[in-house]
Scaffold this motif. Structure first.
Motif, PDB file in Angstrom:
ATOM      1  N   ASN A  29      29.385  75.107   2.183  1.00  0.00           N
ATOM      2  CA  ASN A  29      28.511  75.365   3.129  1.00  0.00           C
ATOM      3  C   ASN A  29      28.247  76.743   3.813  1.00  0.00           C
ATOM      4  OD1 ASN A  29      27.195  72.838   2.832  1.00  0.00           O
ATOM      5  ND2 ASN A  29      28.535  71.795   4.422  1.00  0.00           N
ATOM      6  N   TYR A  34      17.564  73.957  -1.715  1.00  0.00           N
ATOM      7  CA  TYR A  34      18.690  74.608  -2.184  1.00  0.00           C
ATOM      8  C   TYR A  34      19.889  73.560  -2.143  1.00  0.00           C
ATOM      9  CZ  TYR A  34      18.833  75.330   2.784  1.00  0.00           C
ATOM     10  OH  TYR A  34      18.720  75.180   4.096  1.00  0.00           O
ATOM     11  N   GLY A  35      20.808  73.800  -2.777  1.00  0.00           N
ATOM     12  CA  GLY A  35      21.778  72.863  -2.711  1.00  0.00           C
ATOM     13  C   GLY A  35      23.209  73.335  -3.937  1.00  0.00           C
ATOM     14  N   TYR A  37      21.827  67.093  -8.934  1.00  0.00           N
ATOM     15  CA  TYR A  37      21.698  68.184  -7.845  1.00  0.00           C
ATOM     16  C   TYR A  37      21.850  67.574  -6.432  1.00  0.00           C
ATOM     17  CZ  TYR A  37      19.801  70.608 -11.704  1.00  0.00           C
ATOM     18  OH  TYR A  37      19.628  71.185 -13.055  1.00  0.00           O
ATOM     19  N   HIS A  71      21.292  67.959  -2.283  1.00  0.00           N
ATOM     20  CA  HIS A  71      20.711  68.822  -1.072  1.00  0.00           C
ATOM     21  C   HIS A  71      20.917  68.126   0.118  1.00  0.00           C
ATOM     22  CE1 HIS A  71      17.830  71.448   0.900  1.00  0.00           C
ATOM     23  NE2 HIS A  71      17.086  70.357   1.230  1.00  0.00           N
ATOM     24  N   THR A  72      21.181  68.631   1.276  1.00  0.00           N
ATOM     25  CA  THR A  72      21.478  68.097   2.443  1.00  0.00           C
ATOM     26  C   THR A  72      20.321  68.583   3.453  1.00  0.00           C
ATOM     27  OG1 THR A  72      22.921  69.711   3.484  1.00  0.00           O
ATOM     28  CG2 THR A  72      23.982  67.764   2.654  1.00  0.00           C
ATOM     29  N   VAL A 131      21.308  63.080   2.690  1.00  0.00           N
ATOM     30  CA  VAL A 131      21.726  63.849   1.154  1.00  0.00           C
ATOM     31  C   VAL A 131      20.875  63.322   0.234  1.00  0.00           C
ATOM     32  CG1 VAL A 131      23.519  64.321  -0.447  1.00  0.00           C
ATOM     33  CG2 VAL A 131      24.232  64.123   1.989  1.00  0.00           C
TER      34      VAL A 131
END
Length: 133
Positions: free
Chosen positions: A34, A49-50, A62, A64-65, A71
């Motif tokens: 992170n 993004y992630g 994939y 992504h939060t 999530v």
């Protein structure tokens, strides 16, 4: 620092996955990842993004939060084999689309459950999470 093209499909370098022994190690990895991602993504316009997990048995997923504490997990067709495992880890039925959602408080549990199935990771600056099956 050069300006980053958030619409670029150019992949970042893959990082080999380390098989973690405990949830403590996974939590430390999440914190480190992170931090790296926040240092990279400073543009408020950046979306999608992630991280990409490259799976040992083939395919990629994939993650992504979202700011809301959710999530998103994109499971493309080539990685659909992992759906029963996600169902068990997340304790939910498979969605009708290839986009799974789960509360962020299950992230450590998810990564621990997938730990032995991951070959490598790659940061992603732009990924569309609206693809239907």
């Amino acid at each position: 620092m050069d300006e980053i093209d958030y619409q670029s499909d150019e992949p970042f370098q893959e990082r080999p996955w380390i098989k973690w022994e405990s949830t403590f190690e996974i939590d430390a990895w999440i914190d480190s990842y992170n931090r790296d991602l926040r240092n990279l993504v400073k543009d408020p316009r950046a979306k999608g993004y992630g991280i990409c997990f490259i799976l040992e048995a083939g395919g990629e997923i994939y993650l992504h939060t979202m700011p809301e504490g959710v999530v998103l997990i994109d499971v493309p067709p080539e990685a659909e084999w992992i759906s029963p495992i996600l169902t068990t880890i997340i304790q939910t039925e498979a969605p009708k689309s290839q986009i799974w959602t789960m509360p962020i408080d299950k992230l450590t549990q998810l990564i621990f459950g997938l730990n032995s199935l991951i070959k490598a990771t790659r940061m992603v600056l732009h990924h569309e999470f609206r693809i239907k099956r």
